[in-house]
Design a protein around this motif. Structure first.
Motif, mmCIF file in Angstrom:
data_model
loop_
_atom_site.group_PDB
_atom_site.id
_atom_site.type_symbol
_atom_site.label_atom_id
_atom_site.label_comp_id
_atom_site.label_asym_id
_atom_site.label_seq_id
_atom_site.Cartn_x
_atom_site.Cartn_y
_atom_site.Cartn_z
ATOM 1 N N LEU A 1 34.691 41.698 37.082
ATOM 2 C CA LEU A 1 35.394 40.757 37.963
ATOM 3 C C LEU A 1 34.703 39.398 37.989
ATOM 4 C CD1 LEU A 1 36.463 42.949 41.013
ATOM 5 C CD2 LEU A 1 37.928 41.906 39.275
ATOM 6 N N GLU B 1 36.356 35.925 36.772
ATOM 7 C CA GLU B 1 36.388 34.746 37.647
ATOM 8 C C GLU B 1 35.802 33.533 36.926
ATOM 9 O OE1 GLU B 1 34.541 33.005 41.824
ATOM 10 O OE2 GLU B 1 34.273 35.126 41.358
ATOM 11 N N TRP C 1 44.580 34.198 42.207
ATOM 12 C CA TRP C 1 43.166 34.360 42.545
ATOM 13 C C TRP C 1 42.810 33.544 43.790
ATOM 14 C CZ3 TRP C 1 39.205 30.665 42.465
ATOM 15 C CH2 TRP C 1 37.932 31.175 42.688
#
Length: 120
Positions: A37, A41, A114
């Protein structure tokens, strides 16, 4: 275009300043991501920042002068989509990417999602 969920207006409406994002990217460039993750990102924020820079270049400079910024944004967007494809979260929309505009729109969609999750 403002109602287009993949458009820059929707994707980057509440985004931090580009300089702040570049600072965050620089800070994390040489730090190994803690997990998948964190890696995603990093790649997403980098691709989105380069897309935003390209958008500014497209809006303020002749197309020939904006070409390098656009090509850099497209490459980062393709890299991000490739990462998503290799690590699972590539959406159905992402599986149909074919053009430079498709890749940049994919980054915008994913960035908007996001950011929404970050603020919620």
């Amino acid at each position: 275009m403002i109602n287009d969920p993949s458009g820059p207006e929707a994707a980057y409406a509440n985004a931090p300043e580009i300089a702040a994002e570049i600072g965050w990217i620089a800070k994390h460039t040489n730090t190994p991501p803690a997990d998948a993750l964190a890696e995603r990102e990093f790649r997403l924020r980098k691709a989105a920042s380069l897309d935003r820079i390209a958008l500014q270049e497209e809006a303020t400079r002749p197309s020939g002068l904006a070409a390098e910024a656009i090509a850099t944004a497209v490459q980062a967007a393709e890299d991000f989509a490739t990462y998503d494809a290799e690590h699972g979260p590539l959406t159905f929309r992402g599986a149909e990417l074919a053009t430079a505009d498709d890749f940049r729109a994919y980054v915008r969609e994913e960035y908007r999602s996001w950011r929404h999750a970050q603020v919620a």
